[in-house]
Design a protein around this motif. Structure first.
Motif, PDB file in Angstrom:
ATOM      1  N   CYS A 125       3.081   4.888   1.627  1.00  0.00           N
ATOM      2  CA  CYS A 125       4.250   4.428   1.553  1.00  0.00           C
ATOM      3  C   CYS A 125       5.519   4.831   0.621  1.00  0.00           C
ATOM      4  O   CYS A 125       5.585   4.170  -0.323  1.00  0.00           O
ATOM      5  CB  CYS A 125       3.882   2.688   1.236  1.00  0.00           C
ATOM      6  SG  CYS A 125       2.921   2.372   2.620  1.00  0.00           S
TER       7      CYS A 125
ATOM      8  N   ALA B 120       8.911   6.024   0.670  1.00  0.00           N
ATOM      9  CA  ALA B 120      10.409   5.719   0.525  1.00  0.00           C
ATOM     10  C   ALA B 120      10.625   4.658  -0.318  1.00  0.00           C
ATOM     11  O   ALA B 120       9.898   3.806  -0.392  1.00  0.00           O
ATOM     12  CB  ALA B 120      10.931   5.515   1.784  1.00  0.00           C
ATOM     13  N   PRO B 121      11.731   4.843  -1.122  1.00  0.00           N
ATOM     14  CA  PRO B 121      12.511   5.960  -1.504  1.00  0.00           C
ATOM     15  C   PRO B 121      12.107   7.472  -2.162  1.00  0.00           C
ATOM     16  O   PRO B 121      13.109   8.293  -2.490  1.00  0.00           O
ATOM     17  CB  PRO B 121      13.759   5.350  -2.013  1.00  0.00           C
ATOM     18  CG  PRO B 121      13.383   4.348  -2.875  1.00  0.00           C
ATOM     19  CD  PRO B 121      12.196   3.774  -2.206  1.00  0.00           C
ATOM     20  N   GLY B 122      10.895   7.487  -2.463  1.00  0.00           N
ATOM     21  CA  GLY B 122      10.597   8.697  -2.886  1.00  0.00           C
ATOM     22  C   GLY B 122      10.431   8.578  -4.679  1.00  0.00           C
ATOM     23  O   GLY B 122      10.027   9.549  -5.157  1.00  0.00           O
ATOM     24  N   GLY B 123      10.670   7.809  -5.345  1.00  0.00           N
ATOM     25  CA  GLY B 123      10.706   7.460  -6.748  1.00  0.00           C
ATOM     26  C   GLY B 123       9.016   8.031  -7.388  1.00  0.00           C
ATOM     27  O   GLY B 123       9.048   8.801  -8.103  1.00  0.00           O
ATOM     28  N   LYS B 124       7.951   7.572  -6.652  1.00  0.00           N
ATOM     29  CA  LYS B 124       6.803   7.939  -7.067  1.00  0.00           C
ATOM     30  C   LYS B 124       6.299   9.418  -6.709  1.00  0.00           C
ATOM     31  O   LYS B 124       5.938  10.054  -7.267  1.00  0.00           O
ATOM     32  CB  LYS B 124       6.003   6.846  -6.648  1.00  0.00           C
ATOM     33  CG  LYS B 124       6.064   5.608  -7.393  1.00  0.00           C
ATOM     34  CD  LYS B 124       5.209   4.594  -7.156  1.00  0.00           C
ATOM     35  CE  LYS B 124       5.505   3.227  -7.625  1.00  0.00           C
ATOM     36  NZ  LYS B 124       6.778   2.568  -6.749  1.00  0.00           N
TER      37      LYS B 124
ATOM     38  N   ASP C 291       6.249   7.427   5.446  1.00  0.00           N
ATOM     39  CA  ASP C 291       6.643   6.260   5.380  1.00  0.00           C
ATOM     40  C   ASP C 291       7.175   5.860   6.890  1.00  0.00           C
ATOM     41  O   ASP C 291       7.526   6.799   7.758  1.00  0.00           O
ATOM     42  CB  ASP C 291       7.965   6.303   4.486  1.00  0.00           C
ATOM     43  CG  ASP C 291       8.323   4.718   4.056  1.00  0.00           C
ATOM     44  OD1 ASP C 291       8.005   4.306   3.079  1.00  0.00           O
ATOM     45  OD2 ASP C 291       8.892   4.031   5.024  1.00  0.00           O
TER      46      ASP C 291
ATOM     47  N   ARG D 144      14.818   5.336   5.485  1.00  0.00           N
ATOM     48  CA  ARG D 144      14.401   5.348   4.229  1.00  0.00           C
ATOM     49  C   ARG D 144      13.927   6.607   3.755  1.00  0.00           C
ATOM     50  O   ARG D 144      14.075   7.062   2.619  1.00  0.00           O
ATOM     51  CB  ARG D 144      13.425   4.043   3.943  1.00  0.00           C
ATOM     52  CG  ARG D 144      13.925   2.778   3.976  1.00  0.00           C
ATOM     53  CD  ARG D 144      12.946   1.778   3.778  1.00  0.00           C
ATOM     54  NE  ARG D 144      12.319   1.786   2.640  1.00  0.00           N
ATOM     55  CZ  ARG D 144      12.515   1.028   1.182  1.00  0.00           C
ATOM     56  NH1 ARG D 144      13.615   0.520   1.213  1.00  0.00           N
ATOM     57  NH2 ARG D 144      11.684   1.375   0.208  1.00  0.00           N
TER      58      ARG D 144
ATOM     59  N   ASP E 179       2.975   5.744  10.547  1.00  0.00           N
ATOM     60  CA  ASP E 179       2.506   4.587   9.857  1.00  0.00           C
ATOM     61  C   ASP E 179       1.412   4.777   9.289  1.00  0.00           C
ATOM     62  O   ASP E 179       0.202   5.464   9.888  1.00  0.00           O
ATOM     63  CB  ASP E 179       2.150   3.520  11.549  1.00  0.00           C
ATOM     64  CG  ASP E 179       1.498   2.380  11.092  1.00  0.00           C
ATOM     65  OD1 ASP E 179       1.356   2.022   9.839  1.00  0.00           O
ATOM     66  OD2 ASP E 179       1.292   1.612  12.160  1.00  0.00           O
ATOM     67  N   ALA E 180       1.346   4.130   8.093  1.00  0.00           N
ATOM     68  CA  ALA E 180      -0.046   4.494   7.070  1.00  0.00           C
ATOM     69  C   ALA E 180      -1.189   3.557   7.750  1.00  0.00           C
ATOM     70  O   ALA E 180      -2.465   3.828   7.162  1.00  0.00           O
ATOM     71  CB  ALA E 180       0.408   3.971   5.694  1.00  0.00           C
TER      72      ALA E 180
ATOM     73  N   ASP F  26       1.103   2.776  -2.359  1.00  0.00           N
ATOM     74  CA  ASP F  26       2.318   1.864  -2.734  1.00  0.00           C
ATOM     75  C   ASP F  26       2.720   0.976  -1.845  1.00  0.00           C
ATOM     76  O   ASP F  26       3.616   0.983  -1.038  1.00  0.00           O
ATOM     77  CB  ASP F  26       3.384   2.476  -3.464  1.00  0.00           C
ATOM     78  CG  ASP F  26       4.349   1.699  -4.208  1.00  0.00           C
ATOM     79  OD1 ASP F  26       3.975   0.935  -4.844  1.00  0.00           O
ATOM     80  OD2 ASP F  26       5.420   2.355  -4.273  1.00  0.00           O
TER      81      ASP F  26
HETATM   82  C1  LIG Z   1       7.170  -0.468  -2.310  1.00  0.00           C
HETATM   83  S1  LIG Z   1       8.086   0.538  -1.025  1.00  0.00           S
HETATM   84  C2  LIG Z   1       7.535   2.056  -1.568  1.00  0.00           C
HETATM   85  C3  LIG Z   1       8.466   2.563  -2.865  1.00  0.00           C
HETATM   86  C4  LIG Z   1       7.960   4.102  -3.054  1.00  0.00           C
HETATM   87  N1  LIG Z   1       6.754   4.160  -3.327  1.00  0.00           N
HETATM   88  C5  LIG Z   1       8.799   4.619  -4.228  1.00  0.00           C
HETATM   89  O1  LIG Z   1       8.128   4.500  -5.527  1.00  0.00           O
HETATM   90  O2  LIG Z   1      10.007   4.993  -4.068  1.00  0.00           O
HETATM   91  C6  LIG Z   1       7.045   0.152   0.482  1.00  0.00           C
HETATM   92  C7  LIG Z   1       7.376   1.075   1.420  1.00  0.00           C
HETATM   93  O3  LIG Z   1       6.242   1.014   2.517  1.00  0.00           O
HETATM   94  C8  LIG Z   1       6.856   1.133   3.974  1.00  0.00           C
HETATM   95  N2  LIG Z   1       5.942   0.784   4.877  1.00  0.00           N
HETATM   96  C9  LIG Z   1       5.896  -0.348   5.456  1.00  0.00           C
HETATM   97  N3  LIG Z   1       5.176  -0.629   6.175  1.00  0.00           N
HETATM   98  C10 LIG Z   1       4.547   0.754   6.496  1.00  0.00           C
HETATM   99  C11 LIG Z   1       3.610   1.092   7.228  1.00  0.00           C
HETATM  100  N4  LIG Z   1       2.768   0.555   8.208  1.00  0.00           N
HETATM  101  N5  LIG Z   1       3.263   2.742   6.926  1.00  0.00           N
HETATM  102  C12 LIG Z   1       3.812   3.086   6.165  1.00  0.00           C
HETATM  103  N6  LIG Z   1       4.802   2.971   5.301  1.00  0.00           N
HETATM  104  C13 LIG Z   1       5.168   1.526   5.742  1.00  0.00           C
HETATM  105  C14 LIG Z   1       8.453   0.745   3.857  1.00  0.00           C
HETATM  106  O4  LIG Z   1       9.377   1.299   4.537  1.00  0.00           O
HETATM  107  C15 LIG Z   1       8.851   1.013   2.288  1.00  0.00           C
HETATM  108  O5  LIG Z   1       9.561   2.329   1.947  1.00  0.00           O
END
Ligand SMILES: C[S@@+](CC[C@H](N)C(=O)[O-])C[C@H]1O[C@@H](n2cnc3c(N)ncnc32)[C@H](O)[C@@H]1O
Length: 431
Positions: free
Chosen positions: A254, A256-260, A276, A281, A302-303, A320
């Motif tokens: 998951c 976006a926005p890609g920090g990790k 993502d 995003r 979709d994860a 994440d």
């Molecule tokens: C906590 S944020 C991630 C922050 C990111 N890891 C970072 O460090 O920048 C959670 C992310 O999960 C994504 N998300 C939500 N449901 C999802 C799914 N079913 N599959 C993949 N990504 C999903 C959202 O779009 C969101 O960008």
């Protein structure tokens, strides 16, 4: 100082409180209507502040008005909250706060109700802080949080819930991550010091530090060239705990926005798939990686499903997970009003589905790091405990002392070491 700014502020509060839109989406749109950078900054300060204090402002309005405004006039209820915020919590002189807020009513199509706005704000001005004292008689109002969240925090943290609420009401410092591919943290801190920017480094992190005073990040030395990134200290543990190695195939599930994602790539020459569900995003992932001159395979998918997967297992997975974001309320004051109690069950079901699906794509001997920016046990230790119970080939790899299958993971609370609230659990797939 302008009436237009107040009208835009009322629209932002409406977007968040009535339409359920996020502040990070609604605010930039409203700022576009203003040309002066100082007005844009003031709009941001007023919207953040008013959302942080909303429970109190709303309670004060209840004391000032017989009934709340509804329907087409509802936006004026938010304009009044913004007016009260200026009177009680800003340095704006009272005559300007009232005058400009009253003048905003016609800009919101409510010229006829100018008198009402004026009357309510003048009444508040006359009552002074006594009004807020009366509103704070309800202790829940004084915490500035919704009842459901107070209850969940009380239950989860009988000793610390007050400190958590208090930390959520503070402003977070500006945390940064040194890009270790470009320079060491001491070298970057020396550059900051030469530019008279005071920074404090955090011993528990390899590259993290925060600024003594917030400032425009784009003006930091080397920012455009990727010397440094904005990332809370708590979020920086993700890549460190994942411990990526050169040549490994890694899923950031998951992303976006890609920090990790970027942090993982700063630590190792790994093959990273940044997934993502949100295409819009993901654009931010691409932008962030390009500023840092890093590369990943950026995929929309979709994860909780595997239709995007090529069948090659991953050495490590960072999950994440989408969560309540109750650990980052100090940065996002809108979260306390956007999130509902019933969302937590839905989120925890989604997290469980994503966990199980990601597990199937992990190599035997591989590691999955589960992370959330939540402080709620249902999304964190209870989630992982249930996962360990139903997954025979999963073995908890403790991060901190005292972890067990029943009490797994590391919970950071907001304000600890000046960081956000976060949760981490590390699980090994038995070879
Ligand atoms: C906590 S944020 C991630 C922050 C990111 N890891 C970072 O460090 O920048 C959670 C992310 O999960 C994504 N998300 C939500 N449901 C999802 C799914 N079913 N599959 C993949 N990504 C999903 C959202 O779009 C969101 O960008």
């Amino acid at each position: 100082m302008s009436a237009k700014l107040r009208a835009q502020g009322a629209k932002v509060l409406s977007a968040v409180l009535d339409e359920g839109r996020s502040l990070s989406e609604a605010l930039p749109q409203a700022q576009q209507a203003l040309s002066n950078p100082k007005d844009k900054a003031l709009l941001q300060a007023l919207c953040f502040g008013a959302l942080r204090q909303y429970r109190l402002l709303d309670a004060a309005l209840k004391l000032l008005m017989q009934k709340p405004l509804k329907g087409k006039t509802r936006v004026l209820q938010h304009l009044l909250a913004l007016g009260l915020y200026q009177l009680y919590f800003s340095r704006i002189p009272a005559h300007a706060a009232v005058g400009e807020t009253v003048a905003a009513a016609p800009l919101l199509g409510q010229a006829k109700l100018k008198g009402l706005v004026n009357g309510v704000l003048r009444n508040a001005e006359r009552q002074g802080t006594e009004l807020l004292d009366k509103a704070c008689k309800n202790q829940a109002v004084a915490t500035l949080h919704p009842d459901w969240l107070i209850e969940r925090l009380k239950k989860a943290y009988p000793q610390q819930w007050r400190a958590v609420l208090e930390a959520n009401n503070q402003q977070a410092p500006l945390w940064l991550r040194n890009n270790s591919r470009q320079q060491s943290r001491p070298d970057y801190l020396a550059k900051l010091s030469n530019s008279a920017i005071e920074a404090v480094s955090e011993d528990s992190l390899t590259n993290g530090f925060y600024l003594a005073e917030a400032q425009d990040v784009t003006a930091l030395p080397g920012f455009a060239d990727g010397s440094v990134s904005v990332q809370d200290g708590a979020a920086q543990f993700a890549a460190e705990l994942l411990a990526p190695q050169d040549g490994e195939r890694i899923l950031d599930a998951c992303a976006a926005p890609g920090g990790k994602t970027a942090h993982i790539l700063e630590l190792a020459d790994a093959e990273v798939l940044a997934l993502d569900v949100s295409e819009s995003r993901l654009q931010r992932v691409t932008e962030n990686l390009s500023r840092l001159k890093l590369q990943a395979d950026v995929v929309a998918g979709d994860a909780a499903s595997r239709d995007w997967w090529d069948g090659k297992a991953f050495d490590r997975i960072l999950l994440d997970a989408p969560c309540s974001a109750t650990g980052v309320i100090r940065r996002h004051p809108d979260i306390r009003w956007l999130r509902r109690d019933q969302d937590i069950n839905e989120l925890s079901k989604l997290q469980a589905r994503i966990l199980d699906n990601c597990w199937a794509m992990l190599k035997p001997g591989g590691t999955l790091l589960y992370a959330t920016c939540s402080v709620l046990p249902q999304e964190n230790k209870e989630q992982i405990s249930a996962f360990l119970a139903r997954t025979k080939d999963a073995e908890l790899r403790p991060i901190v002392a005292g972890e067990s299958e029943q009490q797994p993971g590391w919970q950071l609370l907001p304000g600890d070491n000046k960081m956000d609230g976060f949760f981490y659990a590390r699980v090994l797939k038995k070879p």
